[in-house]
Write an enzyme that holds these catalytic residues in place. Structure first.
Site, PDB file in Angstrom:
ATOM      1  N   LYS A 116       0.834  -1.204   0.000  1.00 51.76           N
ATOM      2  CA  LYS A 116       0.000   0.000   0.000  1.00 51.76           C
ATOM      3  C   LYS A 116       0.872   1.259   0.000  1.00 51.76           C
ATOM      4  O   LYS A 116       0.804   2.109   0.889  1.00 51.76           O
ATOM      5  CB  LYS A 116      -0.944  -0.028   1.203  1.00 51.76           C
ATOM      6  CG  LYS A 116      -2.251   0.720   0.972  1.00 51.76           C
ATOM      7  CD  LYS A 116      -3.261   0.397   2.056  1.00 51.76           C
ATOM      8  CE  LYS A 116      -4.545   1.202   1.916  1.00 51.76           C
ATOM      9  NZ  LYS A 116      -5.301   0.851   0.711  1.00 51.76           N
ATOM     10  N   GLU A 154      -7.633  -5.561 -10.118  1.00 54.79           N
ATOM     11  CA  GLU A 154      -8.487  -4.933  -9.110  1.00 54.79           C
ATOM     12  C   GLU A 154      -9.022  -3.606  -9.616  1.00 54.79           C
ATOM     13  O   GLU A 154      -8.592  -3.090 -10.652  1.00 54.79           O
ATOM     14  CB  GLU A 154      -7.756  -4.750  -7.787  1.00 54.79           C
ATOM     15  CG  GLU A 154      -6.519  -3.886  -7.835  1.00 54.79           C
ATOM     16  CD  GLU A 154      -5.865  -3.767  -6.458  1.00 54.79           C
ATOM     17  OE1 GLU A 154      -6.332  -2.943  -5.659  1.00 54.79           O
ATOM     18  OE2 GLU A 154      -4.886  -4.494  -6.200  1.00 54.79           O
TER      19      GLU A 154
END
Length: 426
Positions: free
Chosen positions: A272, A308
């Site tokens: 992330k 995604e």
């Protein structure tokens, strides 16, 4: 904080104690330290008396030296000069009209670490701007990570965190990939608890939303040549939020992007890091200009397997089988994704983590997204190379509704937490 400052209406979840190392004969105000919270799954402390800070710190008789407290969390926040306790009643905002936008709250948490050292002595301080060198690693070379998790208010007024240790572990994995120092899992979880409790009045009433928690880890030290930063800052701020998409819980409409890509094999798509999100803005902006809610990305090698959406994972349903792209280094290992997989299996569904061709998606019974911000969001349509496929645009599908209901009721404390996922604060 001046010597005549008063801590009034002290919230019931903190006990203030004088720091044994902070007293001096010349000091008019003794430093104060938060007692660590004693349980990893339920944090409740008795309410102290109102404390007045004048020439000394007055604390309840039950106050002890922090180092004598038995706790799994050894790092506790010190009380910053900018900290003052406030009443814990709800903040005065329009709770029925929360969107997913930033609302400044009362306090943030910060701690630092130099290269070769360890994070220690974080502090709560008034929310506000921070100082950062123009030559910091995060500004020059993108050495930064963030996490996202939520806190929910229960009917009894207590607050629930959802799987904070998972966010801590993911940050540590990301830090290793980005050559950064990171807090321990215990430090991370304790910092989250303290930040949420300090901002408890900003946790929305039950059913009105949640308190979004944003931990940041950045290379704050100055560098010029390309190298890891010499100093790192861990910071947490929070904001009350409602639904992420403007559609609320209504189905969203996705467009498949087959030219621009979110991540590459061997890159940083699986952590992330802040740069991953800037990279999707071009495609996302173009999609929104055309009326779509967001973008669904394909793999960059074969350009046919699902990866995604910009900020959430994707699932498809066919019969009793739920499929989602496997974690293989280019997809973020979402904590909501992981939780939905476990919930689905507990509900009798077969879950497959594998390569999912876009053609299979177009033939699915249902499609939905998962993420901390969106929780579970039904997909009403997917457009791929000009072809639009609808999955039912009136609301949740049967499967996504079932999974959404179980997960959100668990997050809000409405059903028994047999998974041992929630951490209760009061």
């Amino acid at each position: 904080m001046g010597s005549a400052a008063v801590l009034a209406g002290l919230q019931p979840y903190y006990l203030l104690c004088p720091s044994r190392s902070s007293f001096s004969s010349s000091s008019s105000v003794a430093a104060a330290t938060f007692l660590p919270l004693s349980s990893s799954h339920r944090t409740c402390l008795s309410q102290p008396q109102i404390l007045k800070l004048q020439n000394q710190v007055l604390a309840p008789a039950s106050c002890h030296n922090i180092n004598q407290i038995s706790s799994p969390f050894r790092s506790a926040a010190v009380l910053s000069d900018s900290y003052s306790a406030e009443a814990s009643e709800l903040a005065d905002i329009e709770w029925d009209n929360l969107g997913f936008g930033f609302i400044p709250t009362d306090y943030m948490y910060m701690m630092k670490c130099t290269q070769g050292g360890n994070f220690s002595k974080g502090e709560l301080q008034r929310f506000g701007n921070i100082e950062l060198s123009p030559s910091s690693g995060v500004l020059n070379y993108g050495q930064g990570l963030f996490e996202g998790l939520k806190a929910y208010r229960k009917e009894d007024g207590n607050v629930l965190l959802f799987r904070p240790e998972e966010n801590a572990l993911r940050m540590r994995l990301g830090a290793e990939r980005m050559c950064m120092l990171s807090p321990t899992v215990e430090q991370f979880v304790e910092a989250v608890k303290e930040t949420v409790l300090a901002n408890k009045r900003w946790v929305p009433p039950p059913g009105k939303g949640s308190l979004y928690i944003r931990p940041l880890l950045m290379g704050s030290g100055a560098v010029l040549g390309l190298a890891p930063a010499p100093e790192y800052t861990f910071l947490i701020f929070v904001s009350p939020v409602g639904n992420y998409f403007k559609e609320g819980v209504a189905p969203i409409n996705l467009i498949v992007e087959h030219e621009l890509h979110r991540a590459t094999p061997g890159g940083t798509g699986g952590v992330k890091t802040i740069g991953n999100y800037a990279a999707v803005l071009k495609a996302q902006s173009a999609a929104k200009a055309k009326g779509y809610s967001d973008v669904l990305y394909l793999d960059c090698v074969n350009k046919k397997y699902l990866e995604e959406v910009s900020s959430c994972n994707i699932f498809m349903v066919k019969g009793n089988v739920i499929s989602t792209p496997a974690i293989k280094g280019t997809i973020l290992p979402g904590i909501t994704r992981k939780s939905i997989i476990d919930v689905a299996r507990s509900q009798g569904f077969q879950v497959e983590e594998r390569l999912v061709p876009v053609d299979e998606l177009l033939d699915a019974d249902e499609v939905f997204c998962t993420g901390t911000a969106v929780v579970v969001s039904p997909v009403g349509s997917v457009t791929y190379k000009g072809k639009r496929v609808s999955y039912g645009e009136d609301g949740f599908g049967t499967v996504s509704q079932q999974l959404y209901s179980v997960l959100t009721r668990l997050q809000m404390g409405l059903i028994e937490d047999k998974m041992n996922w929630t951490v209760e604060l009061c």
